[in-house]
Enzyme design. Structure first.
Site, mmCIF file in Angstrom:
data_model
loop_
_atom_site.group_PDB
_atom_site.id
_atom_site.type_symbol
_atom_site.label_atom_id
_atom_site.label_comp_id
_atom_site.label_asym_id
_atom_site.label_seq_id
_atom_site.Cartn_x
_atom_site.Cartn_y
_atom_site.Cartn_z
ATOM 1 N N MET A 254 89.999 -92.404 53.344
ATOM 2 C CA MET A 254 89.764 -93.800 52.987
ATOM 3 C C MET A 254 91.061 -94.579 53.198
ATOM 4 O O MET A 254 92.110 -94.194 52.679
ATOM 5 C CB MET A 254 89.347 -93.932 51.516
ATOM 6 N N SER B 89 79.375 -99.215 60.105
ATOM 7 C CA SER B 89 78.814 -99.014 58.772
ATOM 8 C C SER B 89 77.758 -100.074 58.503
ATOM 9 O O SER B 89 78.053 -101.272 58.541
ATOM 10 C CB SER B 89 79.919 -99.129 57.715
ATOM 11 N N ASP C 182 76.912 -95.901 53.851
ATOM 12 C CA ASP C 182 77.685 -95.940 52.604
ATOM 13 C C ASP C 182 76.776 -95.976 51.384
ATOM 14 O O ASP C 182 76.180 -97.000 51.066
ATOM 15 C CB ASP C 182 78.569 -97.191 52.592
ATOM 16 N N HIS D 26 78.043 -91.170 53.766
ATOM 17 C CA HIS D 26 79.258 -91.190 52.941
ATOM 18 C C HIS D 26 78.833 -91.438 51.492
ATOM 19 O O HIS D 26 78.488 -92.567 51.115
ATOM 20 C CB HIS D 26 80.177 -92.313 53.463
ATOM 21 N N HIS E 67 77.343 -95.034 60.223
ATOM 22 C CA HIS E 67 77.948 -94.669 58.935
ATOM 23 C C HIS E 67 77.115 -95.290 57.812
ATOM 24 O O HIS E 67 76.823 -96.491 57.823
ATOM 25 C CB HIS E 67 79.385 -95.194 58.920
ATOM 26 N N MET F 265 76.530 -95.999 47.494
ATOM 27 C CA MET F 265 77.373 -96.312 46.317
ATOM 28 C C MET F 265 76.506 -96.365 45.064
ATOM 29 O O MET F 265 75.407 -96.921 45.087
ATOM 30 C CB MET F 265 78.056 -97.660 46.509
ATOM 31 N N ASP G 298 88.246 -94.765 57.253
ATOM 32 C CA ASP G 298 87.241 -95.690 56.753
ATOM 33 C C ASP G 298 87.896 -96.791 55.927
ATOM 34 O O ASP G 298 88.476 -96.521 54.867
ATOM 35 C CB ASP G 298 86.246 -94.893 55.900
ATOM 36 N N MET H 239 79.495 -92.148 47.971
ATOM 37 C CA MET H 239 80.459 -92.628 46.971
ATOM 38 C C MET H 239 79.729 -92.620 45.634
ATOM 39 O O MET H 239 79.397 -93.667 45.060
ATOM 40 C CB MET H 239 80.955 -94.023 47.349
HETATM 41 C C1 DX5 Z 1 84.002 -98.901 51.804
HETATM 42 C C2 DX5 Z 1 83.081 -98.147 52.717
HETATM 43 C C3 DX5 Z 1 83.273 -98.481 54.147
HETATM 44 C C4 DX5 Z 1 83.027 -99.923 54.511
HETATM 45 C C5 DX5 Z 1 84.081 -100.284 55.479
HETATM 46 O O1 DX5 Z 1 84.028 -98.349 50.558
HETATM 47 O O2 DX5 Z 1 83.233 -96.750 52.579
HETATM 48 O O3 DX5 Z 1 82.542 -97.619 55.003
HETATM 49 O O4 DX5 Z 1 81.767 -100.151 55.068
HETATM 50 O O5 DX5 Z 1 84.035 -101.635 55.683
HETATM 51 P P1 DX5 Z 1 85.120 -102.389 56.563
HETATM 52 O O6 DX5 Z 1 85.083 -101.757 57.940
HETATM 53 O O7 DX5 Z 1 84.621 -103.783 56.576
HETATM 54 O O8 DX5 Z 1 86.433 -102.216 55.909
HETATM 55 ZN ZN ZN Z 2 82.259 -95.445 54.157
#
Ligand code: DX5
Ligand code: ZN
Length: 220
Positions: A140, A11, A38, A69, A36, A40, A179, A71
């Site tokens: 998750m 990620s 993320d 992904h 990946h 947000m 994840d 969020m």
């Molecule tokens: C968290 C994200 C993850 C994050 C995981 O909300 O969706 O993808 O990057 O990070 P680690 O691997 O450090 O837990």
């Molecule tokens: Zn993620």
């Protein structure tokens, strides 16, 4: 029977954005297979990261699978943008929209693969009616919003139940991804639960040797 190789999806959340090209190159060099991404929005999760412009800009830097992904609240508003930016998979949260089936149709219409994610407190049955319609389920294993959190064991049981459901239904062909909190200490139990893909943010980007890290993850 030969076991399928685990897909490792670093990620970029944990990457250094000031040298993003190098960081992206390091993912391929380490033989990880997916990237990946993320996204947000500061509403669905407390944190804010980046939008479709960032994904569009880095698309030319890698030919690996882009695993977006979302969020974000109301993902239906953003599907077109993230498809055009070059995502291969677009995963949205079942908790972030009312008309999940319509979002699936929207993603399908763009030609991209469809993913649904659920947070730790969401039960599997909430997506049961949709299981034959999707390509990826992202379980998750932490509460979304930040990298570097500790994996929640209750979510591993959910992965196991999902795997059993897939094994017992011919019309289910989704991949299972996890994840959050996946690292060399947790990978054994994660792999044993039957996942196809593991996301790894902080563990990948803080690894002393990223190639060895990916190899260890795949062979755990
Ligand atoms: C968290 C994200 C993850 C994050 C995981 O909300 O969706 O993808 O990057 O990070 P680690 O691997 O450090 O837990
Ligand atoms: Zn993620």
């Amino acid at each position: 029977m030969k076991e399928k190789t685990l897909i490792v999806a670093p990620s970029v959340l944990s990457a250094d954005f000031s040298k993003i090209t190098e960081e992206i190159e390091s993912i391929k060099a380490a033989k990880a297979q997916w990237i990946h991404l993320d996204v947000m929005d500061g509403n669905f999760v407390p944190n804010i990261t980046f939008g479709h412009k960032f994904i569009k800009d880095i698309r030319s830097k890698s030919d690996l699978i882009f695993d977006t992904h979302l969020m974000v609240d109301h993902p239906e508003t953003h599907i077109e943008d993230f498809a055009q930016a070059g995502s291969d998979y677009i995963t949205f949260h079942i908790e972030a929209t009312t008309h999940a089936h319509r979002v699936i149709q929207q993603i399908r219409a763009t030609g991209k693969k469809v993913g649904i994610s659920i947070i730790p407190s969401t039960p599997l049955y909430l997506i049961e009616e949709l299981l034959s319609e999707i390509d990826l389920i992202l379980i998750m294993t932490v509460n979304p919003g930040y990298g570097g959190q500790k994996l929640l064991d209750i979510c591993i049981k959910k992965v196991m139940r999902l795997k059993t459901l897939r094994d017992t239904h011919e019309d289910y062909s989704f991949l299972i991804s996890v994840d959050g909190g996946v690292n060399l200490s947790t990978i054994k139990k994660v792999k044993a639960s039957g996942v196809d893909i593991t996301v790894a943010g902080s563990a990948f980007f803080s690894a002393e040797d990223k190639t060895i890290f990916v190899e260890k993850m795949k062979n755990a």
